[in-house]
Design a protein around this motif. Structure first.
Motif, short mmCIF file in Angstrom:
data_model
loop_
_atom_site.label_atom_id
_atom_site.label_comp_id
_atom_site.label_asym_id
_atom_site.label_seq_id
_atom_site.Cartn_x
_atom_site.Cartn_y
_atom_site.Cartn_z
N SER A 192 -18.69 13.48 -3.35
CA SER A 192 -17.42 12.82 -3.03
C SER A 192 -16.41 12.99 -4.17
N TYR A 193 -16.88 13.04 -5.41
CA TYR A 193 -15.97 13.23 -6.53
C TYR A 193 -15.56 14.69 -6.67
N LEU A 194 -16.33 15.60 -6.11
CA LEU A 194 -15.96 17.01 -6.15
C LEU A 194 -14.99 17.39 -5.04
N PHE A 195 -15.26 16.86 -3.82
CA PHE A 195 -14.52 17.32 -2.65
C PHE A 195 -13.53 16.30 -2.11
N ALA A 196 -13.73 15.02 -2.42
CA ALA A 196 -12.80 14.00 -1.89
C ALA A 196 -12.37 13.03 -2.97
N PRO A 197 -11.95 13.54 -4.15
CA PRO A 197 -11.60 12.62 -5.24
C PRO A 197 -10.41 11.73 -4.91
N GLN A 198 -9.47 12.22 -4.12
CA GLN A 198 -8.31 11.42 -3.79
C GLN A 198 -8.68 10.24 -2.91
N LEU A 199 -9.61 10.50 -1.96
CA LEU A 199 -10.06 9.41 -1.10
C LEU A 199 -10.79 8.35 -1.90
N VAL A 200 -11.65 8.80 -2.83
CA VAL A 200 -12.39 7.86 -3.68
C VAL A 200 -11.44 7.05 -4.55
N ALA A 201 -10.45 7.75 -5.14
CA ALA A 201 -9.49 7.08 -6.02
C ALA A 201 -8.66 6.06 -5.25
N ASN A 202 -8.23 6.43 -4.03
CA ASN A 202 -7.43 5.50 -3.23
C ASN A 202 -8.24 4.28 -2.83
N ASP A 203 -9.51 4.52 -2.49
CA ASP A 203 -10.36 3.41 -2.10
C ASP A 203 -10.58 2.45 -3.26
N SER A 204 -10.81 3.02 -4.48
CA SER A 204 -11.03 2.18 -5.66
C SER A 204 -9.76 1.40 -6.01
N THR A 205 -8.61 2.08 -5.91
CA THR A 205 -7.35 1.43 -6.25
C THR A 205 -7.05 0.28 -5.32
N SER A 206 -7.30 0.51 -4.01
CA SER A 206 -7.00 -0.54 -3.03
C SER A 206 -7.89 -1.75 -3.24
N GLU A 207 -9.18 -1.51 -3.60
CA GLU A 207 -10.08 -2.65 -3.83
C GLU A 207 -9.66 -3.42 -5.07
N ASN A 208 -9.27 -2.69 -6.13
CA ASN A 208 -8.89 -3.35 -7.38
C ASN A 208 -7.60 -4.14 -7.24
N SER A 209 -6.73 -3.70 -6.33
CA SER A 209 -5.43 -4.35 -6.21
C SER A 209 -5.41 -5.44 -5.15
N ALA A 210 -6.56 -5.70 -4.51
CA ALA A 210 -6.60 -6.73 -3.47
C ALA A 210 -6.29 -8.08 -4.09
N THR A 211 -5.34 -8.79 -3.47
CA THR A 211 -4.90 -10.06 -4.05
C THR A 211 -5.30 -11.26 -3.22
N ASP A 212 -5.82 -11.06 -2.02
CA ASP A 212 -6.28 -12.20 -1.25
C ASP A 212 -7.48 -11.79 -0.42
N ASN A 213 -8.14 -12.80 0.17
CA ASN A 213 -9.39 -12.54 0.88
C ASN A 213 -9.20 -11.64 2.08
N SER A 214 -8.09 -11.81 2.81
CA SER A 214 -7.89 -11.00 4.00
C SER A 214 -7.68 -9.55 3.64
N THR A 215 -6.94 -9.28 2.55
CA THR A 215 -6.73 -7.91 2.11
C THR A 215 -8.03 -7.29 1.67
N GLU A 216 -8.83 -8.06 0.92
CA GLU A 216 -10.11 -7.54 0.42
C GLU A 216 -11.03 -7.21 1.58
N GLN A 217 -11.05 -8.09 2.59
CA GLN A 217 -11.93 -7.84 3.72
C GLN A 217 -11.50 -6.58 4.45
N SER A 218 -10.19 -6.40 4.65
CA SER A 218 -9.70 -5.23 5.35
C SER A 218 -10.09 -3.95 4.61
N ASN A 219 -9.92 -3.96 3.28
CA ASN A 219 -10.25 -2.78 2.49
C ASN A 219 -11.74 -2.50 2.50
N SER A 220 -12.55 -3.55 2.51
CA SER A 220 -13.99 -3.39 2.43
C SER A 220 -14.55 -2.70 3.66
N PHE A 221 -13.92 -2.93 4.82
CA PHE A 221 -14.44 -2.35 6.04
C PHE A 221 -13.73 -1.06 6.44
#
Length: 366
Positions: A192-221
């Motif tokens: 995933s880090y070789l072929f889809a680094p942008q997807l991994v980075a976006n997923d990590s960024t969205s999880e780190n920037s979650a500010t409320d429970n509903s946002t975190e739940q949406s990102n998690s699924f």
């Protein structure tokens, strides 16, 4: 409800799941136990649960579990208690767990208990301690019984990583990793880090920037929308060299008492950024099984492969009851270091634990 992991896991990835009550997950695949926790955690967080882990050091440890469920935080709506260890509850605790499960079904409270145990045979499943989970709770069989189940689970993980492998690529992956679930998962993680680094980075960024429970739940699924297709040529070019070590090599070296090889493998795992949680799983699984063997349990009942039973018996002969009684505290410190709760480097403690299992004590246990 009783279900296999392969059937239960996709359901837990859905946005809305009732998590209150008793949960029991039994099996000898530590990775499945971790995936189960990862699937439940977004639901706990979305419902404002306080999440706590409790290790069963003895039967009396169940009182700590009951006490935690009886306490009510001003800041959390309910508690989710992750219980590890194989000490069965006594009659009084069984009664309390049954009452807890019935009240959860009635909606009296929203607390959740997840107990992670080794694989339970049919005789254990007919025991009294198993009854509250079977009658009022959720039991998940965290064992894989055929190659199709293994590939189905890995396909789910590949999709989460933003990858889509051709059938030929899957066959090569399973052959290269010798059909080991953890090794195949680690390979997908690296791909995933070789072929889809942008997807991994976006997923990590969205999880780190979650500010409320509903946002975190949406990102998690959420799943990556545009998966990267890989064929057999892509996989052949990207596969890690066979000269590198895995946590399976670490397990063999620890059980054989080869401290020099243990140190060599640990340094290589660290240099290749192997997830510390996976290294801890490998060490803790072997430590738990050695403790159980020294308590007189049958290796086959513990799910130890016949080809490795000699290594485990060899490891048991190097240890004493006094030494193994100190292992849970060392594993707990490793877990704390990985989570950043103590200042000691996680890799330093992991090396200490691995060498301890191999029979080489670096420091006096504190």
């Amino acid at each position: 409800m009783q279900d296999t992991f392969i059937k239960a896991y996709p359901k837990l990835l859905q946005p809305s799941v009732a998590v209150a009550g008793l949960w029991l997950a039994h099996g000898d695949e530590p990775l499945l136990s971790q995936w189960l926790i990862d699937a439940l955690r977004p639901h706990w967080r979305a419902q404002n649960y306080a999440i706590k882990r409790i290790e069963l050091i003895s039967v009396k440890s169940w009182q700590e579990v009951l006490s935690e469920l009886g306490s009510q935080s001003l800041f959390d709506d309910a508690s989710a208690v992750i219980v590890t260890g194989n000490h069965k509850p006594d009659k009084a605790v069984i009664t309390e767990l049954e009452r807890f499960a019935v009240e959860a079904q009635a909606g009296t409270h929203g607390h959740s208990v997840l107990w992670l145990t080794p694989k339970q045979d049919k005789r254990s499943q007919s025991s009294k301690w198993f009854a509250p989970f079977a009658q009022y709770g959720n039991i998940i069989d965290c064992n894989l019984y055929n190659e199709q189940q293994r590939q189905q689970l890995l396909q789910i993980q590949a999709q989460k990583f933003g990858l889509r492998l051709s059938q030929e690529a899957w066959q090569l992956l399973m052959s290269h990793t010798e059909h080991h679930l953890l090794s195949a998962y680690q390979t997908l993680w690296r791909l995933s880090y070789l072929f889809a680094p942008q997807l991994v980075a976006n997923d990590s960024t969205s999880e780190n920037s979650a500010t409320d429970n509903s946002t975190e739940q949406s990102n998690s699924f959420s799943q990556p929308v545009n998966n990267v297709a890989l064929d057999i040529a892509d996989l052949q070019a990207a596969l890690v060299s066979d000269a590198q070590f895995s946590v399976f090599d670490l397990s063999d070296a620890m059980l054989a008492g080869n401290s020099t090889q243990v140190a060599k493998i640990m340094f290589q795992l660290k240099s290749t950024d192997e997830p510390t949680t996976l290294v801890l799983w490998a060490i803790s699984k072997d430590m738990r099984q050695i403790i159980q063997l020294m308590d007189g349990q049958d290796p086959q009942a513990l799910g130890i492969w016949r080809s490795k039973q000699g290594l485990y018996q060899q490891a048991c002969r190097r240890q004493s009851k006094q030494q193994t009684s100190e292992w849970p505290a060392l594993l707990y410190r490793c877990d704390q270091a990985i989570k950043g709760l103590i200042r000691q480097p996680a890799w330093e403690l992991l090396l200490q634990a691995a060498l301890e299992l191999a029979g080489k004590r670096l420091f006096a246990m504190r």
